[in-house]
Scaffold this motif. Sequence first.
Motif, PDB file in Angstrom:
ATOM      1  N   LEU A 203       0.838  -1.193   0.000  1.00 41.65           N
ATOM      2  CA  LEU A 203       0.000   0.000   0.000  1.00 41.65           C
ATOM      3  C   LEU A 203       0.877   1.249   0.000  1.00 41.65           C
ATOM      4  N   PRO A 204       0.326   2.414  -0.321  1.00 41.69           N
ATOM      5  CA  PRO A 204       1.121   3.651  -0.277  1.00 41.69           C
ATOM      6  C   PRO A 204       1.819   3.817   1.068  1.00 41.69           C
ATOM      7  N   LEU A 205       3.021   4.378   1.038  1.00 44.73           N
ATOM      8  CA  LEU A 205       3.876   4.654   2.194  1.00 44.73           C
ATOM      9  C   LEU A 205       4.591   3.404   2.719  1.00 44.73           C
ATOM     10  N   GLU A 206       4.351   2.235   2.114  1.00 47.98           N
ATOM     11  CA  GLU A 206       4.914   1.001   2.645  1.00 47.98           C
ATOM     12  C   GLU A 206       5.697   0.238   1.581  1.00 47.98           C
ATOM     13  N   ARG A 207       6.641  -0.613   2.045  1.00 50.00           N
ATOM     14  CA  ARG A 207       7.453  -1.425   1.149  1.00 50.00           C
ATOM     15  C   ARG A 207       7.171  -2.910   1.295  1.00 50.00           C
ATOM     16  N   SER A 208       6.287  -3.280   2.223  1.00 53.47           N
ATOM     17  CA  SER A 208       5.921  -4.666   2.451  1.00 53.47           C
ATOM     18  C   SER A 208       4.402  -4.793   2.442  1.00 53.47           C
ATOM     19  N   THR A 209       3.935  -6.032   2.297  1.00 55.02           N
ATOM     20  CA  THR A 209       2.504  -6.289   2.400  1.00 55.02           C
ATOM     21  C   THR A 209       2.219  -6.991   3.725  1.00 55.02           C
ATOM     22  N   GLU A 225     -13.704 -17.217  10.451  1.00 57.77           N
ATOM     23  CA  GLU A 225     -14.585 -16.126  10.062  1.00 57.77           C
ATOM     24  C   GLU A 225     -13.848 -14.802  10.229  1.00 57.77           C
ATOM     25  N   ALA A 226     -14.388 -13.749   9.645  1.00 54.01           N
ATOM     26  CA  ALA A 226     -13.732 -12.446   9.708  1.00 54.01           C
ATOM     27  C   ALA A 226     -13.574 -11.991  11.148  1.00 54.01           C
ATOM     28  N   PRO A 227     -12.346 -11.744  11.591  1.00 51.23           N
ATOM     29  CA  PRO A 227     -12.148 -11.254  12.959  1.00 51.23           C
ATOM     30  C   PRO A 227     -12.531  -9.783  13.058  1.00 51.23           C
ATOM     31  N   LEU A 228     -12.801  -9.340  14.270  1.00 46.44           N
ATOM     32  CA  LEU A 228     -13.115  -7.927  14.445  1.00 46.44           C
ATOM     33  C   LEU A 228     -11.901  -7.061  14.163  1.00 46.44           C
ATOM     34  N   PHE A 229     -10.743  -7.452  14.681  1.00 50.06           N
ATOM     35  CA  PHE A 229      -9.517  -6.707  14.439  1.00 50.06           C
ATOM     36  C   PHE A 229      -8.356  -7.698  14.374  1.00 50.06           C
ATOM     37  N   THR A 230      -7.291  -7.305  13.687  1.00 47.16           N
ATOM     38  CA  THR A 230      -6.122  -8.166  13.552  1.00 47.16           C
ATOM     39  C   THR A 230      -4.863  -7.378  13.876  1.00 47.16           C
ATOM     40  N   ASP A 231      -3.772  -8.095  14.106  1.00 43.05           N
ATOM     41  CA  ASP A 231      -2.475  -7.473  14.346  1.00 43.05           C
ATOM     42  C   ASP A 231      -1.986  -6.850  13.043  1.00 43.05           C
ATOM     43  N   PRO A 232      -1.817  -5.523  12.998  1.00 39.69           N
ATOM     44  CA  PRO A 232      -1.451  -4.874  11.730  1.00 39.69           C
ATOM     45  C   PRO A 232      -0.015  -5.104  11.301  1.00 39.69           C
ATOM     46  N   THR A 233       0.804  -5.739  12.140  1.00 34.97           N
ATOM     47  CA  THR A 233       2.238  -5.868  11.831  1.00 34.97           C
ATOM     48  C   THR A 233       2.629  -7.228  11.275  1.00 34.97           C
ATOM     49  N   ILE A 234       1.674  -8.153  11.085  1.00 30.86           N
ATOM     50  CA  ILE A 234       2.003  -9.490  10.580  1.00 30.86           C
ATOM     51  C   ILE A 234       2.219  -9.434   9.071  1.00 30.86           C
ATOM     52  N   PRO A 235       3.418  -9.796   8.580  1.00 28.65           N
ATOM     53  CA  PRO A 235       3.675  -9.761   7.135  1.00 28.65           C
ATOM     54  C   PRO A 235       2.782 -10.758   6.388  1.00 28.65           C
ATOM     55  N   ALA A 236       2.422 -10.409   5.166  1.00 30.79           N
ATOM     56  CA  ALA A 236       1.628 -11.320   4.338  1.00 30.79           C
ATOM     57  C   ALA A 236       2.503 -12.444   3.814  1.00 30.79           C
ATOM     58  N   GLU A 237       1.909 -13.618   3.632  1.00 34.04           N
ATOM     59  CA  GLU A 237       2.642 -14.736   3.070  1.00 34.04           C
ATOM     60  C   GLU A 237       2.779 -14.553   1.564  1.00 34.04           C
ATOM     61  N   THR A 238       3.900 -14.995   1.019  1.00 38.45           N
ATOM     62  CA  THR A 238       4.130 -14.885  -0.416  1.00 38.45           C
ATOM     63  C   THR A 238       3.202 -15.809  -1.169  1.00 38.45           C
ATOM     64  N   GLY A 239       2.653 -15.314  -2.281  1.00 34.54           N
ATOM     65  CA  GLY A 239       1.749 -16.125  -3.080  1.00 34.54           C
ATOM     66  C   GLY A 239       2.451 -17.310  -3.716  1.00 34.54           C
TER      67      GLY A 239
END
Length: 246
Positions: A203-209, A225-239
């Motif tokens: 996303l804008p301002l960032e270098r990681s997903t 199911e969709a959680p109410l909130f998640t930890d915003p610092t967990i890196p996304a797994e590579t596709g």
Amino acid sequence: MDFIRHLLGLDKVTYMGYSYGTWLGAWYGSLFSDNIERMALDSATDSTQESIQTLYNAAHEGRDRQFRLRMMNWISRNDEVFGLGTDPETIWKRYFAATSTPEKSLATQWSWNAVNGPAAFSNPIGYRAAGSLVAGIIAEGEAPSKPVVPAESAARVVDQTELTDEQRAAAHYGTEEVDRPVIDFLLGGDRPAQTIVAAGKPLPLERSTYESWTPLDENAEHATEAPLFTDPTIPAETGVVREPRN
């Protein structure tokens, strides 16, 4: 649509549909399958429903998830820019507290519309504007109590909303690993032999997903199911590339 094909003198057409266009494409394909050369549907609606109103009803839930699970996480990771803290749930609660009265709610609605803020939910190029919009709405709503005039309040929020020329120039957020096979197919190439799962661009301002829900399993589904909130610092797994499902 088929009348347009007829007027153009085409025996067959290639169709690319997004969102509502997938509803049209699915129905066109079911009624005029012999007139389709190739078809690709992106962000598909559920064409098995009796009416597209089902999509419109679900859109509110989908945008709430984006706002709560993705945008709040992004804003919290960029506290140095927006100054709203690093806890996405706290930011979310402050936002709704700041828009709790009818006058503040109306001003907020006008603010989002004035800067086309909802576009951020379909194109990340709008995230910087949406982030500063959220910050402005919270600041306006938390200002010392005084009579709220919606038009004046919205004008103050809009005045501080930013979107740089550099961000406008970076509007293409496509993913080559997915886009290229689709484009090649529509131009006459073979249908991809495998299901492609690729990492999105930062996303804008960032270098990681980062994850904004939970990773997809081998069936391309969420394990929870969709959680109410998640930890915003967990890196996304590579596709990864998977074999197609039957």
